[in-house]
Design a protein around this motif. Structure first.
Motif, PDB file in Angstrom:
ATOM      1  N   GLY A  91      -2.800  -2.995  -2.997  1.00 35.29           N
ATOM      2  CA  GLY A  91      -2.876  -4.227  -3.773  1.00 35.29           C
ATOM      3  C   GLY A  91      -2.565  -5.438  -2.927  1.00 35.29           C
ATOM      4  N   LYS A  92      -3.127  -6.582  -3.321  1.00 37.19           N
ATOM      5  CA  LYS A  92      -2.848  -7.856  -2.671  1.00 37.19           C
ATOM      6  C   LYS A  92      -2.598  -8.912  -3.725  1.00 37.19           C
ATOM      7  N   ARG A  93      -1.725  -9.836  -3.406  1.00 35.42           N
ATOM      8  CA  ARG A  93      -1.478 -10.980  -4.286  1.00 35.42           C
ATOM      9  C   ARG A  93      -1.185 -12.210  -3.440  1.00 35.42           C
ATOM     10  N   VAL A  94      -1.446 -13.388  -4.019  1.00 34.30           N
ATOM     11  CA  VAL A  94      -1.238 -14.637  -3.308  1.00 34.30           C
ATOM     12  C   VAL A  94      -0.658 -15.665  -4.267  1.00 34.30           C
ATOM     13  N   ASP A  95       0.204 -16.518  -3.766  1.00 35.96           N
ATOM     14  CA  ASP A  95       0.790 -17.601  -4.558  1.00 35.96           C
ATOM     15  C   ASP A  95      -0.015 -18.870  -4.280  1.00 35.96           C
ATOM     16  N   ILE A  96      -0.994 -19.165  -5.142  1.00 35.02           N
ATOM     17  CA  ILE A  96      -1.884 -20.296  -4.881  1.00 35.02           C
ATOM     18  C   ILE A  96      -1.181 -21.635  -5.064  1.00 35.02           C
ATOM     19  N   THR A  97      -0.001 -21.632  -5.722  1.00 33.48           N
ATOM     20  CA  THR A  97       0.736 -22.894  -5.882  1.00 33.48           C
ATOM     21  C   THR A  97       1.266 -23.392  -4.543  1.00 33.48           C
ATOM     22  N   LYS A  98       1.299 -22.512  -3.544  1.00 35.19           N
ATOM     23  CA  LYS A  98       1.789 -22.897  -2.230  1.00 35.19           C
ATOM     24  C   LYS A  98       0.650 -23.230  -1.265  1.00 35.19           C
ATOM     25  N   LYS A 111       0.836  -1.193   0.000  1.00 34.29           N
ATOM     26  CA  LYS A 111       0.000   0.000   0.000  1.00 34.29           C
ATOM     27  C   LYS A 111       0.875   1.249   0.000  1.00 34.29           C
ATOM     28  N   GLY A 112       0.424   2.258  -0.720  1.00 35.69           N
ATOM     29  CA  GLY A 112       1.111   3.541  -0.741  1.00 35.69           C
ATOM     30  C   GLY A 112       0.106   4.672  -0.695  1.00 35.69           C
ATOM     31  N   TYR A 113       0.289   5.610   0.233  1.00 38.37           N
ATOM     32  CA  TYR A 113      -0.667   6.705   0.412  1.00 38.37           C
ATOM     33  C   TYR A 113       0.061   8.053   0.452  1.00 38.37           C
ATOM     34  N   ALA A 114      -0.595   9.056  -0.094  1.00 37.80           N
ATOM     35  CA  ALA A 114      -0.162  10.445   0.052  1.00 37.80           C
ATOM     36  C   ALA A 114      -1.151  11.146   0.970  1.00 37.80           C
ATOM     37  N   SER A 115      -0.645  11.975   1.887  1.00 32.78           N
ATOM     38  CA  SER A 115      -1.482  12.607   2.901  1.00 32.78           C
ATOM     39  C   SER A 115      -1.348  14.121   2.880  1.00 32.78           C
ATOM     40  N   ILE A 116      -2.436  14.763   3.268  1.00 27.32           N
ATOM     41  CA  ILE A 116      -2.426  16.215   3.446  1.00 27.32           C
ATOM     42  C   ILE A 116      -3.346  16.561   4.605  1.00 27.32           C
ATOM     43  N   ALA A 117      -2.958  17.563   5.392  1.00 33.14           N
ATOM     44  CA  ALA A 117      -3.769  17.982   6.530  1.00 33.14           C
ATOM     45  C   ALA A 117      -3.604  19.479   6.749  1.00 33.14           C
ATOM     46  N   TYR A 118      -4.624  20.078   7.353  1.00 33.36           N
ATOM     47  CA  TYR A 118      -4.539  21.485   7.741  1.00 33.36           C
ATOM     48  C   TYR A 118      -4.705  21.567   9.252  1.00 33.36           C
ATOM     49  N   HIS A 119      -3.869  22.416   9.879  1.00 33.86           N
ATOM     50  CA  HIS A 119      -3.846  22.550  11.333  1.00 33.86           C
ATOM     51  C   HIS A 119      -4.135  24.009  11.687  1.00 33.86           C
ATOM     52  N   GLN A 120      -5.190  24.216  12.469  1.00 35.57           N
ATOM     53  CA  GLN A 120      -5.651  25.562  12.812  1.00 35.57           C
ATOM     54  C   GLN A 120      -5.562  25.787  14.313  1.00 35.57           C
TER      55      GLN A 120
END
Length: 340
Positions: free
Chosen positions: A136-143, A109-118
């Motif tokens: 994203g998620k992935r799985v190796d079903i061969t295992k 997972k990758g996120y960009a954040s923004i916030a305002y502080h008053q």
């Protein structure tokens, strides 16, 4: 047969624990050292500095067949402290990765954040933040093996399975929002409360041909810093999260001890409890702007029969800095929490 019995027992206990109330959204026991995943309003909300960089690593349930390894790295900093008289903007980002189970179920997972502080007067602050990104998620079903591959003696991967898996990876857009309120009447007292909602857009996530969505997760926290003396600062905290019927409640505190007399070196020790799950022991050390914390989770739930109470260990590293030019137009102190 003994191996199969042990495996089945461990798996059954794990499923019972997970069904009994604890969501497996990525999270850390050191939630206070993972600010952007706890609440996007924490972006740029840095009580003891103007910018920070952090790293978290968690190794959970390594002694049972489906361990979890969770990692994150994040950074955030403040903007317009010299232009806005009563507030500032925070921007940042976080990357997370989690690997679990025999099938190497991997979340990225990758996120960009923004916030305002008053600022609200001279002793309180209100913050509102958002983050958005790709998951994203992935799985190796061969295992993996499934129930219809049991041949009477063991699970045989050579037997075709009727499991209706249509894809081995999935990607989606994810959105979070949150708000914080901080109260700091003196240089010796600081209190902060926050609330956030994760997965606002309830994204679709499934390896099957279905419409399974991630339900919203609600998180609330309360923490404080209280300067007891020139040697000790106490940091109590509480954390609560709920997602559908799963709940997580965590209470505890850590204390900072001023080793060097000027705050350059600090020693940390703490104890937390995650209800019906684990007792968490924490130690840490800070040198100048770098803080290192280590905790160990001792399982107290029914899973302890399978993992001998060896729940997880976790490492958190945070570097916090102050801008060189701190002559802000609002003439407020750069840090709003107690310090040595």
């Amino acid at each position: 047969m003994n191996q199969f019995f042990k495996f089945s027992t461990c798996l059954a206990i794990l499923l019972i624990v997970m069904m009994g109330g604890y969501a497996q959204d990525l999270h850390f026991s050191q939630f206070f050292n993972s600010p952007l995943t706890t609440n996007p309003a924490n972006t740029g909300f840095i009580p003891d500095g103007n910018y920070r960089i952090g790293l978290n690593y968690r190794d959970q349930w390594a002694t049972i067949p489906v361990p979890y390894k969770t990692m994150s790295v994040y950074g955030d900093f403040q903007l317009f402290r010299d232009r806005l008289e009563y507030g500032w903007v925070g921007i940042g980002g976080v990357l997370l990765r989690d690997v679990a189970g025999a099938g190497n179920l991997t979340s990225t997972k990758g996120y960009a954040s923004i916030a305002y502080h008053q600022l609200l007067g001279q002793s309180s602050l209100l913050s509102l933040g958002f983050n958005a990104g790709s998951a994203g998620k992935r799985v190796d079903i061969t295992k993996l093996t499934f129930g219809d591959q049991w041949n009477g003696k063991f699970f045989d991967s050579q037997i075709p399975t009727g499991e209706p898996i249509t894809q081995t990876s999935v990607n989606y857009f994810d959105l979070q929002a949150g708000m914080n309120y901080a109260y700091f009447p003196t240089e010796n007292i600081y209190v902060n409360a926050g609330f956030s909602v994760q997965h606002i857009n309830t994204p679709r996530e499934t390896f099957y041909d279905g419409n399974n969505v991630i339900p919203r997760r609600y998180i609330g926290f309360l923490n404080a810093s209280i300067k007891m003396s020139d040697k000790v600062i106490l940091n109590p905290a509480a954390y609560y999260a709920t997602q559908v019927g799963a709940r997580e409640l965590m209470l505890g505190a850590n204390a900072a001890y001023n080793l060097s007399g000027d705050g350059v070196q600090q020693l940390f020790g703490g104890l937390y409890y995650r209800a019906n799950d684990a007792a968490i022991f924490l130690v840490g050390y800070q040198l100048n702007a770098v803080k290192l914390m280590f905790n160990y989770d001792i399982t107290t739930s029914g899973l302890s029969a399978a993992n001998n109470r060896r729940g997880a260990y976790e490492l958190g590293i945070v570097y916090t800095g102050l801008y060189t030019n701190r002559s802000f137009s609002n003439a407020r102190r750069s840090t709003i929490c107690p310090s040595f």
